[in-house]
Enzyme design. Structure first.
Site, PDB file in Angstrom:
ATOM      1  N   HIS A  86       0.818  -1.221   0.000  1.00 40.93           N
ATOM      2  CA  HIS A  86       0.000   0.000   0.000  1.00 40.93           C
ATOM      3  C   HIS A  86       0.853   1.273   0.000  1.00 40.93           C
ATOM      4  O   HIS A  86       0.326   2.363  -0.250  1.00 40.93           O
ATOM      5  CB  HIS A  86      -0.923   0.032   1.214  1.00 40.93           C
ATOM      6  CG  HIS A  86      -1.995  -1.007   1.201  1.00 40.93           C
ATOM      7  ND1 HIS A  86      -2.889  -1.144   0.171  1.00 40.93           N
ATOM      8  CD2 HIS A  86      -2.303  -1.984   2.102  1.00 40.93           C
ATOM      9  CE1 HIS A  86      -3.714  -2.154   0.429  1.00 40.93           C
ATOM     10  NE2 HIS A  86      -3.379  -2.673   1.594  1.00 40.93           N
ATOM     11  N   ASP A 104      -2.877 -10.461  -2.504  1.00 39.80           N
ATOM     12  CA  ASP A 104      -3.462 -10.000  -1.244  1.00 39.80           C
ATOM     13  C   ASP A 104      -4.951  -9.703  -1.445  1.00 39.80           C
ATOM     14  O   ASP A 104      -5.383  -9.332  -2.541  1.00 39.80           O
ATOM     15  CB  ASP A 104      -2.744  -8.723  -0.797  1.00 39.80           C
ATOM     16  CG  ASP A 104      -3.041  -8.336   0.633  1.00 39.80           C
ATOM     17  OD1 ASP A 104      -2.207  -8.630   1.499  1.00 39.80           O
ATOM     18  OD2 ASP A 104      -4.109  -7.732   0.881  1.00 39.80           O
ATOM     19  N   HIS A 122      -6.495  -7.204  -0.400  1.00 36.56           N
ATOM     20  CA  HIS A 122      -6.627  -5.780  -0.692  1.00 36.56           C
ATOM     21  C   HIS A 122      -5.744  -5.397  -1.877  1.00 36.56           C
ATOM     22  O   HIS A 122      -4.631  -5.903  -2.019  1.00 36.56           O
ATOM     23  CB  HIS A 122      -6.226  -4.944   0.527  1.00 36.56           C
ATOM     24  CG  HIS A 122      -7.008  -5.265   1.758  1.00 36.56           C
ATOM     25  ND1 HIS A 122      -6.569  -6.192   2.700  1.00 36.56           N
ATOM     26  CD2 HIS A 122      -8.187  -4.791   2.212  1.00 36.56           C
ATOM     27  CE1 HIS A 122      -7.465  -6.271   3.675  1.00 36.56           C
ATOM     28  NE2 HIS A 122      -8.452  -5.433   3.412  1.00 36.56           N
ATOM     29  N   ASP A 160      -4.675 -12.850   3.447  1.00 33.69           N
ATOM     30  CA  ASP A 160      -5.918 -12.412   4.064  1.00 33.69           C
ATOM     31  C   ASP A 160      -7.159 -12.759   3.243  1.00 33.69           C
ATOM     32  O   ASP A 160      -8.251 -12.279   3.555  1.00 33.69           O
ATOM     33  CB  ASP A 160      -5.886 -10.918   4.396  1.00 33.69           C
ATOM     34  CG  ASP A 160      -5.238 -10.068   3.329  1.00 33.69           C
ATOM     35  OD1 ASP A 160      -4.876 -10.603   2.266  1.00 33.69           O
ATOM     36  OD2 ASP A 160      -5.091  -8.858   3.549  1.00 33.69           O
TER      37      ASP A 160
END
Length: 343
Positions: A160, A196, A198, A285
């Site tokens: 990120h 991931d 996200h 995740d």
């Protein structure tokens, strides 16, 4: 498969985060890395080594000098302002506000260099982030040196973080730093596959106008999930990078059966692109019990993920990103790596 890890990464130990409008216990905690390390040893994945120190140059190849200077000096500025707890930003230069000139006050600097209020900075954050980047670089060097694969047990994660901002528990973009280093040391083309839950907004933005680093991401639809403002299917790159970014945003509730269709398509892009190296942003995740996930992977599904990636047959650097179901994190991580090794 060799694993790279530094205990310095454990020194970043946030106690809280802001989530769902509340101050809650942090989920990106040192035990995430420790349980992965313990499982690697229990299941005898391979040798665990410490990272080399690559210095500042690889960081500067990805992140701006102003941002790195802020991270380096943050704790001194924070304590000089009479603060001692972990730090959260509370104001950002959005829309009609200006991001330049850069503020002098630490609260303004926090807003200037952050993307969210859920990522605390502490006394040891930057040292841990540098150790995490060196872990990624050492794993990349192993693969560049002839290993079929290597695992960088990176913590804090990185995908990120952008050129000049942190967020999403990320401070230095490990995948981008490793990919750029591989380019700088001989690779003509590098691919990054982000699995991931996200979207890896920072990684995408760093390489969005380039054709020498392909970015592929499979993730939860940003209309419904963090980071909300990047990761849509129509984002495919600009200028020289047009066509070299691909996103597969998937609906909440996606299972392995739905996910693997996107994964197969991403792997076809890798076969067409023919990278010299593949960097995998290994978020875990997507797991059904992850506290901040809306996907429904089982632990066995992570083995299948690793097996599918092995078919691409490209030297591969795995770097840990997210995954917050701590009790199962080691099992899920090693399942991917062993699935890859066994093919």
């Amino acid at each position: 498969m060799k694993t790279v890890f530094s205990t310095i990464q454990l020194t970043h130990a946030p106690t809280h985060e802001i989530s769902d409008g509340q101050l809650k216990p942090a989920v990106e905690i040192p035990s995430r890395a420790q349980i992965v390390l313990d499982t690697i040893r229990e299941r005898r994945l391979g040798e665990v080594i410490g990272p080399e120190d690559f210095g500042a140059r690889p960081l500067r190849r990805v992140h701006s000098p102003e941002y790195l200077a802020f991270m380096e000096s943050f704790w001194e500025r924070w304590t000089a302002a009479g603060r001692s707890s972990e730090a959260f930003p509370f104001v950002w230069p959005v829309r009609s506000l200006r991001s330049d000139p850069i503020p002098d006050h630490i609260d303004g600097l926090l807003g200037r260099y952050s993307m969210d209020a859920g990522t605390p900075l502490g006394q040891h954050t930057f040292e841990a982030a540098k150790a995490s980047a060196n872990t990624a670089l050492t794993a990349a060097k192993l693969v560049q040196g002839g290993e079929r694969s290597a695992f960088g047990l990176c913590r804090p994660p990185g995908h990120h973080a952008g050129i000049d901002f942190y967020g999403g528990y990320c401070f230095l973009n490990n995948a981008a730093i490793a990919a750029q280093w591989l380019r700088d040391y001989g690779a003509a083309r590098v691919a990054i596959l982000d699995v991931d839950y996200h979207h890896g907004n920072g990684t995408q933005a760093i390489f969005y106008d380039r054709s020498d680093i392909l970015f592929l991401s499979i993730h939860a639809d940003p209309k419904q999930e963090y980071p909300y403002f990047l990761g849509h299917a129509d984002e495919t790159g600009v200028n020289a990078g047009t066509g070299f970014t691909r996103n597969w945003p998937l609906p909440l509730g996606t299972s392995w059966e739905g996910y693997q269709q996107a994964l197969n398509e991403a792997c076809r892009w890798l076969l067409v692109y023919k990278p010299d190296y593949l960097v995998v942003s290994l978020g875990l995740d997507c797991f059904q019990d992850d506290p901040i996930s809306g996907f429904t992977f089982t632990s066995d599904d992570f083995t299948a993920l690793g097996q599918r990636l092995s078919y691409v047959d490209v030297p591969t650097v795995f770097l840990l990103e997210g995954g917050y179901a701590v009790d199962a994190l080691g099992q899920n991580c090693v399942n991917v790596l062993q699935g890859f090794i066994k093919g």
